[in-house]
Design an enzyme around this catalytic site. Structure first.
Site, PDB file in Angstrom:
ATOM      1  N   ASP A  26      -9.980 -70.269  18.174  1.00 58.07           N
ATOM      2  CA  ASP A  26      -9.028 -71.337  18.611  1.00 58.07           C
ATOM      3  C   ASP A  26      -9.854 -72.364  20.383  1.00 58.07           C
ATOM      4  OD1 ASP A  26      -7.128 -71.481  17.601  1.00 58.07           O
ATOM      5  OD2 ASP A  26      -6.325 -69.560  18.343  1.00 58.07           O
ATOM      6  N   ASP A  77     -15.187 -67.266  19.428  1.00 58.61           N
ATOM      7  CA  ASP A  77     -13.979 -66.985  19.811  1.00 58.61           C
ATOM      8  C   ASP A  77     -13.429 -68.202  18.252  1.00 58.61           C
ATOM      9  OD1 ASP A  77     -11.282 -67.572  20.711  1.00 58.61           O
ATOM     10  OD2 ASP A  77     -11.764 -69.197  21.034  1.00 58.61           O
ATOM     11  N   ASP A  95     -14.964 -70.654  24.445  1.00 60.35           N
ATOM     12  CA  ASP A  95     -14.725 -71.842  25.524  1.00 60.35           C
ATOM     13  C   ASP A  95     -13.725 -70.919  26.631  1.00 60.35           C
ATOM     14  OD1 ASP A  95     -12.762 -70.923  23.490  1.00 60.35           O
ATOM     15  OD2 ASP A  95     -10.944 -72.838  24.619  1.00 60.35           O
TER      16      ASP A  95
END
Length: 220
Positions: A13, A11, A168
């Site tokens: 961001d 991922d 995240d």
């Protein structure tokens, strides 16, 4: 059970880049500009990782088509032209990616960002050449739909059993499950550790710099 992975999909961001503050500020500016009311910082953080479209409709389910278009335009204008908040890489990200690439792993990105934003960010942080391929939410389905991962694996010719998604948010981990791949969580991004652990990742790392050692210790 030990597994030797070939493909590591990251991922963007909240996993590689500390962009949470900028995303929250941009959402709030667009919400105010369109006159949609209020969304808390926590509510906005909750939708980080989704495509912009899915995030907007999650926050404002009754938004009409005209308001959605206005929001999208305001968001992009503010993010690219007006917002000056920095979006630095988390500590050690470049060195970690370089080490993984040199070790022989295939690296990719699967992100809720649009293509324009990702390309700019990759160039800004001089990471473009480290990744074998990337997928963005405006090119395919939003997380947690598995399509981004499926397209990456198909392009690179890697099977799900040899692929791991690192992210995240629960959207990253759910996407991995939907695609039949393993998942590794990082605890320093948008979703808290208990929420991530509920998705049963292989491990939840407190620092991305710990990833090479974990992979090395768990090779088949």
């Amino acid at each position: 059970m030990k597994t030797a992975f070939t493909l590591l999909v990251f991922d963007w961001d909240g996993t590689l880049v500390d962009s949470q503050a900028r995303i929250v500020a941009t959402f709030k500016a667009a919400i105010q500009a369109v006159g949609l009311g209020h969304a808390s910082s926590a509510a906005i953080r909750n939708v980080i990782g989704l495509s912009l479209e899915h995030a907007i409709y999650h926050l404002f389910p009754t938004i009409n088509a005209q308001q959605y278009q206005q929001f999208k335009e305001c968001y992009r204008q503010y993010y690219f032209a007006e917002d000056t908040l920095p979006t630095p890489l988390f500590t050690g990200v470049t060195q970690t990616l370089q080490k993984l690439r040199a070790t022989g792993y295939w690296l990719a990105v699967a992100t809720g960002k649009a293509r324009r934003g990702l390309n700019i960010a990759l160039a800004e942080h001089q990471l473009t050449e480290l990744f074998h391929t990337t997928r963005c939410a405006d090119e395919t389905f939003s997380k947690p739909h598995p399509q981004m991962l499926l397209e990456i694996m198909d392009e690179l010719g890697v099977i799900p059993e040899k692929t791991v998604m690192i992210g995240d948010t629960e959207y990253d981990l759910q996407m991995a499950k939907n695609a039949g791949t393993a998942a590794i969580a990082v605890s320093y991004g948008a979703h808290d550790k208990p929420r991530l652990l509920a998705c049963q990742p292989l491990i939840c790392l407190d620092n991305l710099t710990d990833l090479p050692a974990y992979l090395d210790a768990n090779e088949a």
